[in-house]
Design a protein around this motif. Structure first.
Motif, PDB file in Angstrom:
ATOM      1  N   SER A 161       0.818  -1.221   0.000  1.00  0.00           N
ATOM      2  CA  SER A 161       0.000   0.000   0.000  1.00  0.00           C
ATOM      3  C   SER A 161       0.852   1.273   0.000  1.00  0.00           C
ATOM      4  O   SER A 161       0.317   2.375  -0.050  1.00  0.00           O
ATOM      5  N   ARG A 162       2.190   1.118   0.047  1.00  0.00           N
ATOM      6  CA  ARG A 162       3.033   2.324  -0.003  1.00  0.00           C
ATOM      7  C   ARG A 162       2.838   3.027  -1.354  1.00  0.00           C
ATOM      8  O   ARG A 162       2.887   2.384  -2.406  1.00  0.00           O
ATOM      9  N   PRO A 163       2.687   4.366  -1.342  1.00  0.00           N
ATOM     10  CA  PRO A 163       2.457   5.057  -2.618  1.00  0.00           C
ATOM     11  C   PRO A 163       3.627   4.955  -3.593  1.00  0.00           C
ATOM     12  O   PRO A 163       3.449   5.131  -4.797  1.00  0.00           O
ATOM     13  N   ASN A 164       4.824   4.651  -3.086  1.00  0.00           N
ATOM     14  CA  ASN A 164       5.999   4.582  -3.968  1.00  0.00           C
ATOM     15  C   ASN A 164       6.306   3.162  -4.445  1.00  0.00           C
ATOM     16  O   ASN A 164       7.285   2.942  -5.140  1.00  0.00           O
ATOM     17  N   LEU A 165       5.454   2.171  -4.082  1.00  0.00           N
ATOM     18  CA  LEU A 165       5.688   0.790  -4.553  1.00  0.00           C
ATOM     19  C   LEU A 165       4.569   0.379  -5.518  1.00  0.00           C
ATOM     20  O   LEU A 165       3.389   0.419  -5.164  1.00  0.00           O
ATOM     21  N   HIS A 166       4.970  -0.028  -6.704  1.00  0.00           N
ATOM     22  CA  HIS A 166       4.016  -0.404  -7.747  1.00  0.00           C
ATOM     23  C   HIS A 166       4.313  -1.836  -8.173  1.00  0.00           C
ATOM     24  O   HIS A 166       5.449  -2.146  -8.528  1.00  0.00           O
ATOM     25  N   VAL A 167       3.321  -2.698  -8.127  1.00  0.00           N
ATOM     26  CA  VAL A 167       3.523  -4.109  -8.471  1.00  0.00           C
ATOM     27  C   VAL A 167       2.604  -4.453  -9.630  1.00  0.00           C
ATOM     28  O   VAL A 167       1.375  -4.432  -9.496  1.00  0.00           O
ATOM     29  N   LEU A 168       3.213  -4.747 -10.772  1.00  0.00           N
ATOM     30  CA  LEU A 168       2.436  -5.093 -11.979  1.00  0.00           C
ATOM     31  C   LEU A 168       2.472  -6.604 -12.156  1.00  0.00           C
ATOM     32  O   LEU A 168       3.553  -7.180 -12.326  1.00  0.00           O
ATOM     33  N   ILE A 169       1.315  -7.246 -12.113  1.00  0.00           N
ATOM     34  CA  ILE A 169       1.280  -8.709 -12.292  1.00  0.00           C
ATOM     35  C   ILE A 169       0.794  -9.063 -13.705  1.00  0.00           C
ATOM     36  O   ILE A 169       0.301  -8.203 -14.436  1.00  0.00           O
ATOM     37  N   GLY A 170       0.966 -10.334 -14.062  1.00  0.00           N
ATOM     38  CA  GLY A 170       0.477 -10.808 -15.361  1.00  0.00           C
ATOM     39  C   GLY A 170       1.242 -10.257 -16.548  1.00  0.00           C
ATOM     40  O   GLY A 170       0.726 -10.203 -17.661  1.00  0.00           O
ATOM     41  N   ASN A 171       2.487  -9.840 -16.337  1.00  0.00           N
ATOM     42  CA  ASN A 171       3.292  -9.298 -17.446  1.00  0.00           C
ATOM     43  C   ASN A 171       4.683  -9.918 -17.434  1.00  0.00           C
ATOM     44  O   ASN A 171       5.354  -9.938 -16.395  1.00  0.00           O
ATOM     45  N   THR A 172       5.081 -10.396 -18.594  1.00  0.00           N
ATOM     46  CA  THR A 172       6.355 -11.109 -18.736  1.00  0.00           C
ATOM     47  C   THR A 172       7.401 -10.188 -19.338  1.00  0.00           C
ATOM     48  O   THR A 172       7.172  -9.592 -20.411  1.00  0.00           O
ATOM     49  N   VAL A 173       8.531 -10.061 -18.648  1.00  0.00           N
ATOM     50  CA  VAL A 173       9.633  -9.254 -19.191  1.00  0.00           C
ATOM     51  C   VAL A 173      10.264 -10.022 -20.344  1.00  0.00           C
ATOM     52  O   VAL A 173      10.595 -11.211 -20.222  1.00  0.00           O
ATOM     53  N   THR A 174      10.406  -9.339 -21.468  1.00  0.00           N
ATOM     54  CA  THR A 174      10.903  -9.998 -22.681  1.00  0.00           C
ATOM     55  C   THR A 174      12.354  -9.637 -22.968  1.00  0.00           C
ATOM     56  O   THR A 174      13.069 -10.385 -23.616  1.00  0.00           O
ATOM     57  N   LYS A 175      12.786  -8.482 -22.452  1.00  0.00           N
ATOM     58  CA  LYS A 175      14.109  -8.008 -22.840  1.00  0.00           C
ATOM     59  C   LYS A 175      14.514  -6.808 -22.001  1.00  0.00           C
ATOM     60  O   LYS A 175      13.660  -6.024 -21.575  1.00  0.00           O
ATOM     61  N   LEU A 176      15.818  -6.661 -21.761  1.00  0.00           N
ATOM     62  CA  LEU A 176      16.369  -5.426 -21.208  1.00  0.00           C
ATOM     63  C   LEU A 176      17.039  -4.697 -22.368  1.00  0.00           C
ATOM     64  O   LEU A 176      17.653  -5.334 -23.236  1.00  0.00           O
ATOM     65  N   VAL A 177      16.944  -3.363 -22.377  1.00  0.00           N
ATOM     66  CA  VAL A 177      17.419  -2.612 -23.542  1.00  0.00           C
ATOM     67  C   VAL A 177      18.583  -1.714 -23.148  1.00  0.00           C
ATOM     68  O   VAL A 177      18.528  -1.040 -22.106  1.00  0.00           O
ATOM     69  N   GLN A 178      19.618  -1.714 -23.996  1.00  0.00           N
ATOM     70  CA  GLN A 178      20.757  -0.831 -23.744  1.00  0.00           C
ATOM     71  C   GLN A 178      20.321   0.623 -23.926  1.00  0.00           C
ATOM     72  O   GLN A 178      19.706   0.964 -24.938  1.00  0.00           O
ATOM     73  N   THR A 179      20.669   1.464 -22.953  1.00  0.00           N
ATOM     74  CA  THR A 179      20.250   2.867 -23.022  1.00  0.00           C
ATOM     75  C   THR A 179      21.423   3.826 -23.127  1.00  0.00           C
ATOM     76  O   THR A 179      21.232   5.041 -23.203  1.00  0.00           O
ATOM     77  N   GLY A 180      22.644   3.318 -23.092  1.00  0.00           N
ATOM     78  CA  GLY A 180      23.785   4.225 -23.189  1.00  0.00           C
ATOM     79  C   GLY A 180      25.080   3.488 -22.928  1.00  0.00           C
ATOM     80  O   GLY A 180      25.104   2.241 -22.927  1.00  0.00           O
ATOM     81  N   ASN A 181      26.142   4.260 -22.751  1.00  0.00           N
ATOM     82  CA  ASN A 181      27.449   3.679 -22.435  1.00  0.00           C
ATOM     83  C   ASN A 181      28.054   4.434 -21.256  1.00  0.00           C
ATOM     84  O   ASN A 181      27.877   5.649 -21.149  1.00  0.00           O
ATOM     85  N   THR A 182      28.742   3.720 -20.393  1.00  0.00           N
ATOM     86  CA  THR A 182      29.395   4.360 -19.256  1.00  0.00           C
ATOM     87  C   THR A 182      30.821   3.826 -19.170  1.00  0.00           C
ATOM     88  O   THR A 182      31.194   2.910 -19.922  1.00  0.00           O
ATOM     89  N   THR A 183      31.581   4.354 -18.232  1.00  0.00           N
ATOM     90  CA  THR A 183      32.945   3.848 -18.074  1.00  0.00           C
ATOM     91  C   THR A 183      32.934   2.390 -17.651  1.00  0.00           C
ATOM     92  O   THR A 183      33.854   1.636 -17.926  1.00  0.00           O
ATOM     93  N   ARG A 184      31.859   1.957 -16.979  1.00  0.00           N
ATOM     94  CA  ARG A 184      31.756   0.556 -16.554  1.00  0.00           C
ATOM     95  C   ARG A 184      31.381  -0.355 -17.702  1.00  0.00           C
ATOM     96  O   ARG A 184      31.639  -1.556 -17.670  1.00  0.00           O
ATOM     97  N   GLY A 185      30.750   0.210 -18.728  1.00  0.00           N
ATOM     98  CA  GLY A 185      30.316  -0.590 -19.871  1.00  0.00           C
ATOM     99  C   GLY A 185      28.941  -0.142 -20.324  1.00  0.00           C
ATOM    100  O   GLY A 185      28.433   0.889 -19.865  1.00  0.00           O
ATOM    101  N   PRO A 186      28.322  -0.904 -21.228  1.00  0.00           N
ATOM    102  CA  PRO A 186      26.990  -0.543 -21.720  1.00  0.00           C
ATOM    103  C   PRO A 186      26.003  -0.406 -20.562  1.00  0.00           C
ATOM    104  O   PRO A 186      26.062  -1.173 -19.611  1.00  0.00           O
TER     105      PRO A 186
END
Ligand SMILES: Cc1cc2nc3c(=O)[nH]c(=O)nc-3n(C[C@H](O)[C@H](O)[C@H](O)COP(=O)(O)OP(=O)(O)OC[C@H]3O[C@@H](n4cnc5c(N)ncnc54)[C@H](O)[C@@H]3O)c2cc1C
Length: 586
Positions: free
Chosen positions: A229-254
């Protein structure tokens, strides 16, 4: 709040996006959202566990993982070469709480040795038990058994903490309980453990389980629901993560700070972004699959699927470890009525009555799991196998083999016979050395990956599985069992010589459901491993893994308590900006 439709989410950018609401994910969600100014989104493929009777009733656990279960990923393994090419069911929880909502609730944190070895393997003293104990105390606490059973002499209260995972001794007293304890008090080979959750994981005990007031305690009930019930916690059910997407490059790596997901294979994908981190907690099977689909893995293998490699991490999906499990049965000749629960298992009427009792008072047979007693043992130091093989246990306080006692017929491979009363001793190799793998089948995120645990793949595992069968026979031949146990029964029971026992094991071994280590943690400066000791993915920015896939090796216990401890520590690291990578970026 809980959401079923991504369109209802208040925003598409969160501080943290957590993939999977299982053991690791639920702890991270609850702890990170303790700070009201930190926004957290959890994306879970399965439904909510709230209000589901079969999830809450401990005795119904074995019914949750059938091939048509609504609450699991109904994975199967490839044919297992050392198990006569049998293919095994390999379910994982697919529901809030993940596998902790469908598991058998054994709560075993393992020996101190396990964690001290992690510290050694990763070069990070933060994983040594002396630094972790406070996180164990923060994760779990001991509560009274639902039948009011005395815990005197069976647990050490000082070894337990104050956390949300409530743990208790079996809430239903079985006729075998006293026999197990009495055998342990009288036969030196099988000593009574002071408390298996006190650092030394050797000896016999009554099982400590994540059960409270006769109900299952999961990562969802202990961590997620109290925070939802915390306003800053959102839980989405019934959804499958298909992929993580590269958003940039850093000194540590992509940098990976975008997550794509969809409610099913034909629906369009939605994207969300994390400003701080993505935390992958999809479990030992799905975490490497998501990494590989996102271009993180063995570059050559990824290219062969037409996936553009972003980071070459050959260990992704490798080093799969799991413990083999098999059932050895003994006939029970006792004429005590209700000596076993076989009659209940056979009778819909008796089951209805037991469920009615549970509904009315949360007591009776259904308020406990299907096993009450447990023992972890070491193989003798002079065992012939140790002439050729280094002892795989993490240390001298770690058992190699496990016996789990069920006061009735626990059907793992062969169905319950139509008549008769039985004792089941489920047996496992706790320190297996076989290594398997999780690899892609194809590039469709909704297709299950190829899973090969490689059961009994090494001489040690084949040796130990025979030894645990013989240890169980010695245990029940103690005088304590006279007049209760009759002859051996079933495929394992029919085997006499070591060769016959191994042959029988090849027919009977299944999984104990503890896969680990497909994204294993390793020291920062070594070329192997998938995550560093802060559980950040090597060579990548913005991505952390918090689930059983990161264990450097399988702990010689039931792993959910280990995941809770690990997740508590990592949540603390993040909250206190203690991790090296975050410090570097500041
Ligand atoms: C039948 C069974 C019995 C067991 N018995 C015991 C026991 O008695 N004691 C014990 O300690 N351990 C037991 N275990 C093991 C224990 O439950 C697991 O080791 C533990 O839950 C693993 O935690 P995790 O965070 O790695 O993954 P999980 O708890 O499996 O959680 C992973 C979550 O990620 C979700 N997910 C996966 N892929 C995606 C995706 N693409 N998109 C969105 N969400 C996704 C899953 O649906 C799941 O909710 C058992 C497990 C099973 C299956």
């Amino acid at each position: 709040a809980l959401y079923t439709d991504a369109a209802d989410l208040p925003t598409s950018t969160f501080d943290f996006v957590i993939v999977g609401a299982g053991a690791g994910g639920a702890v991270m969600a609850a702890r990170l959202s303790e700070n009201p100014s930190t926004s957290v989104l959890v994306i879970e493929a399965g439904p909510s566990d709230a209000g589901l009777l079969e999830i809450a009733v401990p005795f119904m656990a074995p019914e949750l993982t059938g091939p048509f279960s609504k609450w699991t990923w109904n994975f199967t393994t490839v044919p297992q070469a050392e198990l006569n090419n049998r293919t095994l069911a390999y379910a994982r929880g697919r529901i809030l709480g993940g596998s902790t909502s469908v598991n058998y609730m054994a709560h075993t944190r393992g020996s101190d040795d396990e964690y001290n070895l992690w510290a050694q393997l990763t070069g990070d003293e933060g994983w040594a038990w002396s630094n972790l104990e406070k996180f164990y105390f923060k994760s779990a606490r001991l509560v009274a058994a639902s039948n009011g059973r005395s815990s005197t002499g069976l647990v050490n209260p000082l070894a337990h903490g104050f956390g949300p995972v409530e743990v208790s001794l079996p809430g239903h007293t079985e006729p075998i309980d006293d026999r197990i304890l009495q055998t342990a008090r009288t036969v030196p080979e099988f000593p009574l453990a002071a408390d298996l959750n006190a650092g030394r994981n050797i000896g016999m005990a009554l099982m400590q389980s994540s059960v409270s007031g006769g109900r299952r305690v999961s990562s969802a009930t202990a961590y997620l629901h109290p925070a939802i019930s915390r306003p800053n916690l959102h839980v989405l059910i019934g959804n499958t993560v298909t992929k993580l997407v590269q958003t940039g490059n850093t000194t540590r790596g992509p940098e990976f700070k975008q997550v794509e997901f969809a409610p099913n294979s034909t629906a369009p994908c939605t994207s969300v972004k994390a400003t701080k981190e993505i935390i992958l907690s999809a479990g030992t099977i799905s975490t490497p699959q998501i990494l590989m689909l996102s271009g993180v893995g063995n570059a050559t293998e990824l290219s062969s699927f037409g996936i553009t490699p972003v980071v070459d991490l050959p260990d992704v999906g490798r080093n799969l470890q799991d413990q083999p499990l098999l059932a050895s049965y003994f006939r029970v000749i006792s004429n005590i009525s209700n000596a076993t629960y076989d009659a209940v298992e056979r009778s819909p009427e008796l089951k209805t009555a037991a469920l009615a009792q549970w509904n009315a008072t949360r007591t009776g047979l259904f308020s406990g799991g299907v096993v009450n007693g447990v023992g972890f043992l070491r193989l003798p130091a002079n065992s012939s196998i140790f002439q050729n093989i280094t002892d795989p246990a993490a240390g001298p306080n770690t058992g190699h083999i496990e016996m789990i006692f069920g006061d009735g017929y626990n059907a793992l491979v062969d169905p319950q016979p139509a008549t008769g009363n039985f004792l089941t001793v489920q047996l496992s190799v706790s320190t297996p050395t076989s290594l398997g793998s999780v690899t892609l089948n194809n590039t469709d995120p909704f297709t299950f990956p190829v899973i090969d645990p490689n059961f009994l793949g090494t001489p040690f595992d084949r040796f130990a599985v025979v030894e645990v069968v013989k240890a169980a026979r010695r245990f029940v031949s103690a005088p304590t069992w006279d007049g209760f146990i009759g002859d051996r029964f079933g495929v394992i029971g029919d085997a006499d010589t070591d060769e016959e026992i191994l042959d029988a094991c090849r027919k009977e071994v299944v999984t104990i459901w503890h896969p680990t280590s497909t994204a294993r943690m390793a020291a920062r400066d070594v070329p192997w491993g998938v995550v560093d000791p802060d559980l950040l993915v090597k060579g990548v920015s913005g991505l952390r893994i918090v689930d059983a896939s990161v264990f450097p090796r399988i702990p010689a216990v039931h792993p959910s308590a280990v995941i809770y401890i690990m997740a508590e520590r990592v949540a603390d690291l993040i909250q206190n900006v203690g991790t090296r990578a975050v410090r570097d970026e500041l």
